[in-house]
Design a protein around this motif. Structure first.
Motif, PDB file in Angstrom:
ATOM      1  N   GLU A  32       0.826  -1.203   0.000  1.00  0.00           N
ATOM      2  CA  GLU A  32       0.000   0.000   0.000  1.00  0.00           C
ATOM      3  C   GLU A  32       0.861   1.255   0.000  1.00  0.00           C
ATOM      4  OE1 GLU A  32      -2.496  -0.588   3.432  1.00  0.00           O
ATOM      5  OE2 GLU A  32      -4.155  -1.273   2.181  1.00  0.00           O
ATOM      6  N   LYS A  33       1.916   1.261   0.795  1.00  0.00           N
ATOM      7  CA  LYS A  33       2.819   2.419   0.828  1.00  0.00           C
ATOM      8  C   LYS A  33       3.469   2.651  -0.533  1.00  0.00           C
ATOM      9  CE  LYS A  33       4.083   2.047   5.687  1.00  0.00           C
ATOM     10  NZ  LYS A  33       5.174   1.717   6.617  1.00  0.00           N
ATOM     11  N   GLN A  34       3.904   1.557  -1.160  1.00  0.00           N
ATOM     12  CA  GLN A  34       4.535   1.687  -2.463  1.00  0.00           C
ATOM     13  C   GLN A  34       3.537   2.190  -3.505  1.00  0.00           C
ATOM     14  OE1 GLN A  34       7.888   1.310  -3.040  1.00  0.00           O
ATOM     15  NE2 GLN A  34       7.299   2.334  -4.943  1.00  0.00           N
ATOM     16  N   HIS A  35       2.322   1.695  -3.465  1.00  0.00           N
ATOM     17  CA  HIS A  35       1.296   2.157  -4.407  1.00  0.00           C
ATOM     18  C   HIS A  35       0.981   3.628  -4.167  1.00  0.00           C
ATOM     19  CE1 HIS A  35      -2.652   2.738  -6.253  1.00  0.00           C
ATOM     20  NE2 HIS A  35      -2.241   1.838  -7.107  1.00  0.00           N
ATOM     21  N   LEU A  36       0.908   4.041  -2.909  1.00  0.00           N
ATOM     22  CA  LEU A  36       0.647   5.438  -2.588  1.00  0.00           C
ATOM     23  C   LEU A  36       1.756   6.334  -3.127  1.00  0.00           C
ATOM     24  CD1 LEU A  36      -1.116   7.551  -1.161  1.00  0.00           C
ATOM     25  CD2 LEU A  36       0.202   7.109   0.912  1.00  0.00           C
ATOM     26  N   LEU A  37       2.993   5.893  -3.000  1.00  0.00           N
ATOM     27  CA  LEU A  37       4.106   6.679  -3.535  1.00  0.00           C
ATOM     28  C   LEU A  37       4.073   6.762  -5.060  1.00  0.00           C
ATOM     29  CD1 LEU A  37       7.034   5.406  -1.289  1.00  0.00           C
ATOM     30  CD2 LEU A  37       5.975   7.673  -1.248  1.00  0.00           C
ATOM     31  N   ASP A  38       3.707   5.658  -5.699  1.00  0.00           N
ATOM     32  CA  ASP A  38       3.697   5.613  -7.163  1.00  0.00           C
ATOM     33  C   ASP A  38       2.486   6.320  -7.770  1.00  0.00           C
ATOM     34  OD1 ASP A  38       6.011   4.144  -6.990  1.00  0.00           O
ATOM     35  OD2 ASP A  38       5.029   2.207  -7.348  1.00  0.00           O
ATOM     36  N   ALA A  39       1.296   6.064  -7.234  1.00  0.00           N
ATOM     37  CA  ALA A  39       0.070   6.547  -7.870  1.00  0.00           C
ATOM     38  C   ALA A  39      -0.620   7.676  -7.097  1.00  0.00           C
ATOM     39  CB  ALA A  39      -0.910   5.388  -8.036  1.00  0.00           C
ATOM     40  N   ARG A  40      -0.158   7.942  -5.886  1.00  0.00           N
ATOM     41  CA  ARG A  40      -0.741   8.975  -5.025  1.00  0.00           C
ATOM     42  C   ARG A  40      -2.230   8.754  -4.753  1.00  0.00           C
ATOM     43  NH1 ARG A  40       2.793  13.511  -4.487  1.00  0.00           N
ATOM     44  NH2 ARG A  40       4.577  13.271  -5.861  1.00  0.00           N
ATOM     45  N   THR A  41      -2.632   7.496  -4.674  1.00  0.00           N
ATOM     46  CA  THR A  41      -4.001   7.147  -4.314  1.00  0.00           C
ATOM     47  C   THR A  41      -3.980   5.923  -3.400  1.00  0.00           C
ATOM     48  OG1 THR A  41      -4.265   5.666  -6.204  1.00  0.00           O
ATOM     49  CG2 THR A  41      -4.981   7.940  -6.503  1.00  0.00           C
ATOM     50  N   TYR A  42      -5.026   5.800  -2.603  1.00  0.00           N
ATOM     51  CA  TYR A  42      -5.197   4.616  -1.773  1.00  0.00           C
ATOM     52  C   TYR A  42      -6.073   3.610  -2.510  1.00  0.00           C
ATOM     53  CZ  TYR A  42      -3.326   7.149   2.231  1.00  0.00           C
ATOM     54  OH  TYR A  42      -2.522   7.836   3.078  1.00  0.00           O
ATOM     55  N   VAL A  43      -5.814   2.333  -2.315  1.00  0.00           N
ATOM     56  CA  VAL A  43      -6.611   1.276  -2.929  1.00  0.00           C
ATOM     57  C   VAL A  43      -6.845   0.173  -1.909  1.00  0.00           C
ATOM     58  CG1 VAL A  43      -5.804   1.713  -5.270  1.00  0.00           C
ATOM     59  CG2 VAL A  43      -4.556   0.116  -3.831  1.00  0.00           C
ATOM     60  N   ASN A  44      -7.786  -0.733  -2.223  1.00  0.00           N
ATOM     61  CA  ASN A  44      -7.981  -1.885  -1.352  1.00  0.00           C
ATOM     62  C   ASN A  44      -7.007  -2.990  -1.767  1.00  0.00           C
ATOM     63  OD1 ASN A  44      -9.089  -3.115  -3.615  1.00  0.00           O
ATOM     64  ND2 ASN A  44     -11.186  -2.794  -2.943  1.00  0.00           N
ATOM     65  N   PHE A  45      -6.876  -4.015  -0.937  1.00  0.00           N
ATOM     66  CA  PHE A  45      -5.822  -5.001  -1.190  1.00  0.00           C
ATOM     67  C   PHE A  45      -6.079  -5.869  -2.405  1.00  0.00           C
ATOM     68  CE2 PHE A  45      -8.482  -7.499   1.646  1.00  0.00           C
ATOM     69  CZ  PHE A  45      -8.361  -8.783   1.165  1.00  0.00           C
ATOM     70  N   THR A  46      -7.333  -5.994  -2.863  1.00  0.00           N
ATOM     71  CA  THR A  46      -7.569  -6.778  -4.071  1.00  0.00           C
ATOM     72  C   THR A  46      -7.049  -6.050  -5.304  1.00  0.00           C
ATOM     73  OG1 THR A  46      -9.810  -5.893  -4.223  1.00  0.00           O
ATOM     74  CG2 THR A  46      -9.544  -8.017  -3.139  1.00  0.00           C
ATOM     75  N   THR A  47      -7.075  -4.736  -5.301  1.00  0.00           N
ATOM     76  CA  THR A  47      -6.536  -3.955  -6.411  1.00  0.00           C
ATOM     77  C   THR A  47      -5.022  -4.102  -6.492  1.00  0.00           C
ATOM     78  OG1 THR A  47      -8.324  -2.364  -6.102  1.00  0.00           O
ATOM     79  CG2 THR A  47      -6.462  -1.649  -7.423  1.00  0.00           C
ATOM     80  N   LEU A  48      -4.391  -4.333  -5.355  1.00  0.00           N
ATOM     81  CA  LEU A  48      -2.938  -4.506  -5.330  1.00  0.00           C
ATOM     82  C   LEU A  48      -2.503  -5.874  -5.825  1.00  0.00           C
ATOM     83  CD1 LEU A  48      -2.156  -2.900  -1.866  1.00  0.00           C
ATOM     84  CD2 LEU A  48      -1.696  -1.912  -4.114  1.00  0.00           C
TER      85      LEU A  48
END
Length: 67
Positions: A32-48
């Motif tokens: 989640e932290k890496q996705h936030l840094l890359d896309a600047r959005t929060y997502v649920n764990f299935t999206t990850l």
């Protein structure tokens, strides 16, 4: 004698589950932290693309109340 071994085995299984859950949560938090840094959005764990391991999803209510 086998009846005496069942509680010991159940405790062994519960300890394994307790070890798997924090490991999964740390992996999820890092993704989640890496996705936030890359896309600047929060997502649920299935999206990850993460799915919870069987040890974590098969926890019963009885096991969660054991000490």
């Amino acid at each position: 004698m086998p009846l005496l071994l069942i509680p010991g085995y159940q405790n062994y299984v519960v300890k394994g589950i307790r070890a798997a859950a924090p490991s999964f949560m740390m992996d999820l938090a890092n993704r989640e932290k890496q996705h936030l840094l890359d896309a600047r959005t929060y997502v649920n764990f299935t999206t990850l693309g993460v799915s919870a391991p069987a040890e974590v999803t098969n926890i019963t209510v009885l096991q969660s109340f054991e000490s």
